[in-house]
Design a protein around this motif. Structure first.
Motif, PDB file in Angstrom:
ATOM      1  N   PHE A  94       0.823  -1.211   0.000  1.00  0.00           N
ATOM      2  CA  PHE A  94       0.000   0.000   0.000  1.00  0.00           C
ATOM      3  C   PHE A  94       0.856   1.259   0.000  1.00  0.00           C
ATOM      4  O   PHE A  94       0.624   2.190   0.766  1.00  0.00           O
ATOM      5  CB  PHE A  94      -0.947  -0.007   1.202  1.00  0.00           C
ATOM      6  N   CYS A  95       1.866   1.293  -0.851  1.00  0.00           N
ATOM      7  CA  CYS A  95       2.821   2.402  -0.887  1.00  0.00           C
ATOM      8  C   CYS A  95       2.912   2.986  -2.290  1.00  0.00           C
ATOM      9  O   CYS A  95       2.992   2.245  -3.274  1.00  0.00           O
ATOM     10  CB  CYS A  95       4.194   1.884  -0.442  1.00  0.00           C
ATOM     11  N   LEU A  96       2.875   4.312  -2.376  1.00  0.00           N
ATOM     12  CA  LEU A  96       3.081   5.037  -3.638  1.00  0.00           C
ATOM     13  C   LEU A  96       4.245   6.006  -3.450  1.00  0.00           C
ATOM     14  O   LEU A  96       4.571   6.390  -2.325  1.00  0.00           O
ATOM     15  CB  LEU A  96       1.817   5.797  -4.033  1.00  0.00           C
ATOM     16  N   HIS A  97       4.857   6.418  -4.568  1.00  0.00           N
ATOM     17  CA  HIS A  97       6.064   7.234  -4.517  1.00  0.00           C
ATOM     18  C   HIS A  97       5.922   8.496  -5.358  1.00  0.00           C
ATOM     19  O   HIS A  97       5.282   8.486  -6.408  1.00  0.00           O
ATOM     20  CB  HIS A  97       7.259   6.437  -5.054  1.00  0.00           C
ATOM     21  N   LEU A  98       6.561   9.577  -4.893  1.00  0.00           N
ATOM     22  CA  LEU A  98       6.688  10.817  -5.652  1.00  0.00           C
ATOM     23  C   LEU A  98       8.175  11.103  -5.821  1.00  0.00           C
ATOM     24  O   LEU A  98       8.948  10.953  -4.870  1.00  0.00           O
ATOM     25  CB  LEU A  98       6.004  11.976  -4.929  1.00  0.00           C
ATOM     26  N   TRP A  99       8.559  11.533  -7.009  1.00  0.00           N
ATOM     27  CA  TRP A  99       9.966  11.751  -7.343  1.00  0.00           C
ATOM     28  C   TRP A  99      10.155  13.112  -8.004  1.00  0.00           C
ATOM     29  O   TRP A  99       9.285  13.593  -8.728  1.00  0.00           O
ATOM     30  CB  TRP A  99      10.424  10.699  -8.354  1.00  0.00           C
ATOM     31  N   ARG A 100      11.340  13.707  -7.779  1.00  0.00           N
ATOM     32  CA  ARG A 100      11.739  14.902  -8.516  1.00  0.00           C
ATOM     33  C   ARG A 100      13.255  14.870  -8.678  1.00  0.00           C
ATOM     34  O   ARG A 100      13.979  14.721  -7.682  1.00  0.00           O
ATOM     35  CB  ARG A 100      11.306  16.167  -7.789  1.00  0.00           C
ATOM     36  N   PRO A 101      13.740  15.006  -9.911  1.00  0.00           N
ATOM     37  CA  PRO A 101      15.192  15.030 -10.099  1.00  0.00           C
ATOM     38  C   PRO A 101      15.778  16.323  -9.520  1.00  0.00           C
ATOM     39  O   PRO A 101      15.163  17.384  -9.615  1.00  0.00           O
ATOM     40  CB  PRO A 101      15.368  14.967 -11.613  1.00  0.00           C
ATOM     41  N   ILE A 102      16.952  16.211  -8.915  1.00  0.00           N
ATOM     42  CA  ILE A 102      17.630  17.375  -8.338  1.00  0.00           C
ATOM     43  C   ILE A 102      18.468  18.034  -9.433  1.00  0.00           C
ATOM     44  O   ILE A 102      19.269  17.388 -10.104  1.00  0.00           O
ATOM     45  CB  ILE A 102      18.529  16.966  -7.154  1.00  0.00           C
ATOM     46  N   GLY A 103      18.270  19.332  -9.610  1.00  0.00           N
ATOM     47  CA  GLY A 103      19.073  20.089 -10.559  1.00  0.00           C
ATOM     48  C   GLY A 103      18.763  19.807 -12.013  1.00  0.00           C
ATOM     49  O   GLY A 103      19.565  20.128 -12.893  1.00  0.00           O
ATOM     50  N   ALA A 104      17.640  19.200 -12.296  1.00  0.00           N
ATOM     51  CA  ALA A 104      17.264  18.898 -13.676  1.00  0.00           C
ATOM     52  C   ALA A 104      15.776  19.145 -13.851  1.00  0.00           C
ATOM     53  O   ALA A 104      14.989  18.957 -12.921  1.00  0.00           O
ATOM     54  CB  ALA A 104      17.589  17.453 -14.016  1.00  0.00           C
ATOM     55  N   ASP A 105      15.411  19.575 -15.037  1.00  0.00           N
ATOM     56  CA  ASP A 105      14.002  19.768 -15.341  1.00  0.00           C
ATOM     57  C   ASP A 105      13.504  18.525 -16.067  1.00  0.00           C
ATOM     58  O   ASP A 105      14.287  17.719 -16.560  1.00  0.00           O
ATOM     59  CB  ASP A 105      13.822  21.011 -16.216  1.00  0.00           C
ATOM     60  N   PHE A 106      12.209  18.364 -16.136  1.00  0.00           N
ATOM     61  CA  PHE A 106      11.628  17.267 -16.896  1.00  0.00           C
ATOM     62  C   PHE A 106      10.475  17.819 -17.714  1.00  0.00           C
ATOM     63  O   PHE A 106       9.879  18.833 -17.363  1.00  0.00           O
ATOM     64  CB  PHE A 106      11.197  16.111 -15.986  1.00  0.00           C
ATOM     65  N   PRO A 107      10.162  17.172 -18.834  1.00  0.00           N
ATOM     66  CA  PRO A 107       9.078  17.690 -19.679  1.00  0.00           C
ATOM     67  C   PRO A 107       7.742  17.624 -18.954  1.00  0.00           C
ATOM     68  O   PRO A 107       7.495  16.713 -18.163  1.00  0.00           O
ATOM     69  CB  PRO A 107       9.096  16.762 -20.900  1.00  0.00           C
ATOM     70  N   LYS A 108       6.904  18.613 -19.248  1.00  0.00           N
ATOM     71  CA  LYS A 108       5.576  18.685 -18.647  1.00  0.00           C
ATOM     72  C   LYS A 108       4.561  18.916 -19.758  1.00  0.00           C
ATOM     73  O   LYS A 108       4.800  19.715 -20.657  1.00  0.00           O
ATOM     74  CB  LYS A 108       5.508  19.839 -17.649  1.00  0.00           C
ATOM     75  N   PRO A 109       3.428  18.236 -19.712  1.00  0.00           N
ATOM     76  CA  PRO A 109       2.408  18.455 -20.742  1.00  0.00           C
ATOM     77  C   PRO A 109       1.757  19.828 -20.581  1.00  0.00           C
ATOM     78  O   PRO A 109       1.689  20.359 -19.473  1.00  0.00           O
ATOM     79  CB  PRO A 109       1.399  17.333 -20.486  1.00  0.00           C
ATOM     80  N   ASP A 110       1.300  20.377 -21.689  1.00  0.00           N
ATOM     81  CA  ASP A 110       0.523  21.613 -21.624  1.00  0.00           C
ATOM     82  C   ASP A 110      -0.751  21.340 -20.832  1.00  0.00           C
ATOM     83  O   ASP A 110      -1.296  20.236 -20.859  1.00  0.00           O
ATOM     84  CB  ASP A 110       0.172  22.104 -23.025  1.00  0.00           C
ATOM     85  N   ALA A 111      -1.237  22.351 -20.144  1.00  0.00           N
ATOM     86  CA  ALA A 111      -2.405  22.177 -19.283  1.00  0.00           C
ATOM     87  C   ALA A 111      -3.617  21.660 -20.044  1.00  0.00           C
ATOM     88  O   ALA A 111      -4.366  20.828 -19.534  1.00  0.00           O
ATOM     89  CB  ALA A 111      -2.736  23.502 -18.589  1.00  0.00           C
ATOM     90  N   TRP A 112      -3.811  22.093 -21.279  1.00  0.00           N
ATOM     91  CA  TRP A 112      -4.985  21.648 -22.035  1.00  0.00           C
ATOM     92  C   TRP A 112      -4.955  20.145 -22.298  1.00  0.00           C
ATOM     93  O   TRP A 112      -5.996  19.523 -22.500  1.00  0.00           O
ATOM     94  CB  TRP A 112      -5.136  22.425 -23.336  1.00  0.00           C
ATOM     95  N   MET A 113      -3.758  19.536 -22.264  1.00  0.00           N
ATOM     96  CA  MET A 113      -3.649  18.098 -22.492  1.00  0.00           C
ATOM     97  C   MET A 113      -4.101  17.307 -21.269  1.00  0.00           C
ATOM     98  O   MET A 113      -4.489  16.150 -21.373  1.00  0.00           O
ATOM     99  CB  MET A 113      -2.211  17.726 -22.850  1.00  0.00           C
ATOM    100  N   VAL A 114      -4.039  17.940 -20.103  1.00  0.00           N
ATOM    101  CA  VAL A 114      -4.448  17.291 -18.865  1.00  0.00           C
ATOM    102  C   VAL A 114      -5.963  17.364 -18.700  1.00  0.00           C
ATOM    103  O   VAL A 114      -6.600  16.406 -18.297  1.00  0.00           O
ATOM    104  CB  VAL A 114      -3.721  17.927 -17.658  1.00  0.00           C
ATOM    105  N   GLY A 115      -6.523  18.516 -19.015  1.00  0.00           N
ATOM    106  CA  GLY A 115      -7.965  18.692 -18.909  1.00  0.00           C
ATOM    107  C   GLY A 115      -8.342  20.112 -19.236  1.00  0.00           C
ATOM    108  O   GLY A 115      -7.495  21.005 -19.249  1.00  0.00           O
ATOM    109  N   PRO A 116      -9.604  20.325 -19.521  1.00  0.00           N
ATOM    110  CA  PRO A 116     -10.054  21.666 -19.898  1.00  0.00           C
ATOM    111  C   PRO A 116      -9.913  22.662 -18.751  1.00  0.00           C
ATOM    112  O   PRO A 116     -10.126  22.321 -17.599  1.00  0.00           O
ATOM    113  CB  PRO A 116     -11.517  21.475 -20.286  1.00  0.00           C
ATOM    114  N   LEU A 117      -9.519  23.866 -19.110  1.00  0.00           N
ATOM    115  CA  LEU A 117      -9.419  24.958 -18.144  1.00  0.00           C
ATOM    116  C   LEU A 117     -10.587  25.895 -18.368  1.00  0.00           C
ATOM    117  O   LEU A 117     -10.815  26.360 -19.481  1.00  0.00           O
ATOM    118  CB  LEU A 117      -8.102  25.716 -18.338  1.00  0.00           C
ATOM    119  N   GLY A 118     -11.329  26.155 -17.334  1.00  0.00           N
ATOM    120  CA  GLY A 118     -12.487  27.031 -17.469  1.00  0.00           C
ATOM    121  C   GLY A 118     -13.550  26.374 -18.333  1.00  0.00           C
ATOM    122  O   GLY A 118     -13.711  25.158 -18.349  1.00  0.00           O
ATOM    123  N   LYS A 119     -14.258  27.190 -19.094  1.00  0.00           N
ATOM    124  CA  LYS A 119     -15.305  26.665 -19.971  1.00  0.00           C
ATOM    125  C   LYS A 119     -14.695  26.362 -21.327  1.00  0.00           C
ATOM    126  O   LYS A 119     -14.433  27.253 -22.123  1.00  0.00           O
ATOM    127  CB  LYS A 119     -16.436  27.668 -20.114  1.00  0.00           C
TER     128      LYS A 119
END
Length: 134
Positions: A94-119
């Motif tokens: 029953f364990c989940l993990h969160l990770w973040r690289p130190i000193g490095a960026d990672f690609p992120k999807p545009d917000a519209w790809m995650v879900g609609p913003l506003g109407k």
């Protein structure tokens, strides 16, 4: 990454103090649902990491969000990986993990790809997807 020292486990086999920095075990009472989760945090090997577990079930999305905001901040991005089956490591069911690289960026999807913003209409989403070549 910032650890909530007020929730640090100071006794028993997981005991640490502030001299351990961002590394240690934490018993975190959640505001979301008045439940408690056990968190192990670390910042070695090029990664900031928290493992979040419960005794009775996997943490919910809301519980993971609260822990993420507590350890990383609400305006920070972190990752939850789903590895190849051949790379699974399962020490706790029953364990989940969160990770973040130190000193490095990672690609992120545009917000519209995650879900609609506003109407946003279905046709808006279809148009945006088509413009992105999806």
């Amino acid at each position: 990454m910032q650890v909530p020292d007020r929730f640090r486990s100071r006794y028993g086999r997981h005991a640490t103090d502030e001299s351990y920095g961002n590394n240690g075990a934490f018993v975190v009472p959640l505001k979301t649902n008045k439940q408690t989760v056990f968190v192990i945090a670390s910042d070695g090997g090029g990664w900031e990491h928290v493992s979040v577990s419960r005794q009775d079930r996997c943490p919910t999305w809301a519980e993971m969000c609260e822990v993420k905001d507590l350890f990383f901040g609400s305006d920070e991005w972190v990752l939850q990986y789903h590895p190849a089956a051949s790379d699974y490591v399962n020490v706790h069911p029953f364990c989940l993990h969160l990770w973040r690289p130190i000193g490095a960026d990672f690609p992120k999807p545009d917000a519209w790809m995650v879900g609609p913003l506003g109407k946003v209409s279905k046709s808006d989403i279809e148009r945006l997807a088509a413009e992105a070549g999806l």
